[in-house]
Design an enzyme around this catalytic site. Structure first.
Site, PDB file in Angstrom:
ATOM      1  N   GLU A   1      -5.116  -2.029   7.943  1.00 56.59           N
ATOM      2  CA  GLU A   1      -5.644  -2.966   6.933  1.00 56.59           C
ATOM      3  C   GLU A   1      -6.640  -2.257   6.043  1.00 56.59           C
ATOM      4  O   GLU A   1      -6.691  -2.500   4.848  1.00 56.59           O
ATOM      5  CB  GLU A   1      -6.305  -4.174   7.620  1.00 56.59           C
ATOM      6  CG  GLU A   1      -6.717  -5.287   6.660  1.00 56.59           C
ATOM      7  CD  GLU A   1      -8.028  -5.046   5.935  1.00 56.59           C
ATOM      8  OE1 GLU A   1      -8.150  -5.430   4.755  1.00 56.59           O
ATOM      9  OE2 GLU A   1      -8.947  -4.443   6.519  1.00 56.59           O
TER      10      GLU A   1
ATOM     11  N   ASP B   1      -6.747  -1.723  12.968  1.00 49.11           N
ATOM     12  CA  ASP B   1      -7.327  -0.390  12.766  1.00 49.11           C
ATOM     13  C   ASP B   1      -8.851  -0.361  12.783  1.00 49.11           C
ATOM     14  O   ASP B   1      -9.519  -1.330  12.442  1.00 49.11           O
ATOM     15  CB  ASP B   1      -6.804   0.260  11.478  1.00 49.11           C
ATOM     16  CG  ASP B   1      -6.951  -0.609  10.241  1.00 49.11           C
ATOM     17  OD1 ASP B   1      -6.935  -1.846  10.368  1.00 49.11           O
ATOM     18  OD2 ASP B   1      -7.101  -0.060   9.138  1.00 49.11           O
TER      19      ASP B   1
HETATM   20 NI    NI Z   1     -11.838  -5.963   8.422  1.00 53.05          NI
END
Ligand code: NI
Length: 399
Positions: free
Chosen positions: A144, A87
């Site tokens: 994440e 991401d």
């Molecule tokens: Ni990172």
């Protein structure tokens, strides 16, 4: 091994990664230009699946936008998982480069584009290796940055069928020069939790404080008192952070508001200390608000645990660093109070991470992660690729 053999070993894996250098850069640049936020990684997912297919590796989708693929060896053996996060961040990129983000307000300012490119590079190299024994599981993980991706993948069985025996992760690191890596013994990243406090009263006129309860002065005392947790309650040899990042309350100079809200983050290294933090925050908030006749509500959210490295994987990382980079390029660092949802994997299976140096003053790649001018020294891509591939081969041949 003789010095010549070590040199040849290094030369071989570095050459294989160097041979695909142009591809690594073009993949990374394509992803960089098309950043997608957590759980929205649709194009990224398709890009990864297409590349894996070109290498002859079938993949499947887990956790909405995650991609998981398996490479099986000739004989049964242990399974090593390799994880790259996917991401981007809601940051407007401020770099003046030909591959600048094309999406306003979104950018790969944490280097996850490079993580994907390097894991794809390792997949390409490993797909040609005819692995003798064991399996390699490639995990391209969404989300994440908001801490939801690893958990969602684990809930959907990413560590099963075949069961994962060890997992490797890495993160680009602009504060370390290209060609070097750093890791940690034991805990690598802190546990990260969030909390929110609302203090309320009836509110009233600013000229008549005695007729009401003031949530602003009360909040000020609660916030000061919460700082006693780290300075007066936690063992000085342990580590904790309590940061209040937001405070909101009031609408005019002469009105005592009815509510004040503040929120913050708690970071701890020791799981035992982590367990005590909610009680400490609640006890202090309760005591101070009671003393001043105010009411309160505490909302405490456990986000992710600390990342703990498995000591048995350290020798494999050391051998890999020597094979790929030569002597003295791996150093050990203190744990970071930053968080990383890789911790959900290391809670379940032995795991290790390292930081890959991507800093180069001359190229302007030393801005910190999440900075609008953050960028990666692309010479580090082939190094990261070689390290991932070599760690995998070392792990499988060691077991
Ligand atoms: Ni990172």
């Amino acid at each position: 091994m003789t010095a010549l053999e070590i040199y040849t070993e290094r030369h071989a894996i570095r050459k294989e990664a160097n041979d695909i250098k142009d591809e690594l850069i073009s993949w990374r640049r394509f992803l960089h230009q098309h950043p997608e936020l957590a759980f929205e990684e649709e194009n990224t997912k398709q890009f990864i699946q297409k590349k894996l297919k070109e290498f002859g590796i079938e993949s499947k989708i887990l956790a909405k936008t995650g991609v998981v693929a398996l490479l099986t060896g000739k004989e049964q053996g242990p399974t090593i998982a390799l994880r790259a996060d996917m991401d981007a961040l809601p940051i407007q990129e401020e770099n003046n480069v030909p591959y600048v983000s094309t999406i306003p307000g979104k950018g790969h300012m944490c280097g996850h584009d490079a993580h994907i490119a390097m894991l794809l590079g390792a997949a390409k190299i490993l797909s040609k290796k005819n692995i003798e024994k064991g399996n390699v599981k490639f995990i391209f993980q969404p989300a994440e940055e908001i801490g939801g991706g690893a958990k969602a993948l684990i809930e959907e069985g990413v560590l099963d069928n075949p069961a994962v025996d060890a997992i490797l992760g890495l993160h680009v690191y602009p504060k370390l020069e290209t060609g070097k890596i750093t890791s940690e013994h034991g805990i690598s990243c802190a546990a990260c939790d969030f909390f929110e406090v609302e203090i309320h009263s009836e509110g009233g006129h600013g000229a008549h404080p005695h007729l009401t309860v003031d949530p602003i002065t009360t909040a000020a005392e609660v916030i000061s008192s919460l700082q006693h947790i780290v300075s007066r309650e936690i063992d000085p040899l342990s580590s904790a952070v309590v940061t209040i990042g937001q405070i909101h309350g009031g609408s005019a100079n002469n009105i005592i508001p009815s509510t004040v809200k503040f929120s913050g983050t708690v970071r701890t290294l020791d799981p035992e200390v982590r367990k005590t933090m909610e009680e400490r925050i609640d006890r202090i908030t309760k005591g101070v608000t009671q003393a001043h006749r105010a009411c309160y509500q505490l909302n405490y959210q456990y986000l992710f645990p600390s990342v703990t490295h498995n000591e048995s994987l350290i020798p494999i990382l050391e051998k890999t660093a020597k094979d790929v980079l030569g002597e003295g390029k791996l150093t050990y660092s203190k744990p970071s109070m930053g968080g990383e949802d890789f911790s959900f994997y290391t809670e379940k299976v032995p795991g290790i991470t390292f930081r890959l140096g991507t800093g180069n003053e001359a190229k302007g790649t030393t801005y910190s992660l999440h900075h609008p001018k953050f960028d990666v020294d692309e010479d580090a891509l082939e190094i990261g690729t070689a390290l991932i591939a070599k760690f995998t081969l070392n792990y499988l041949s060691n077991s």
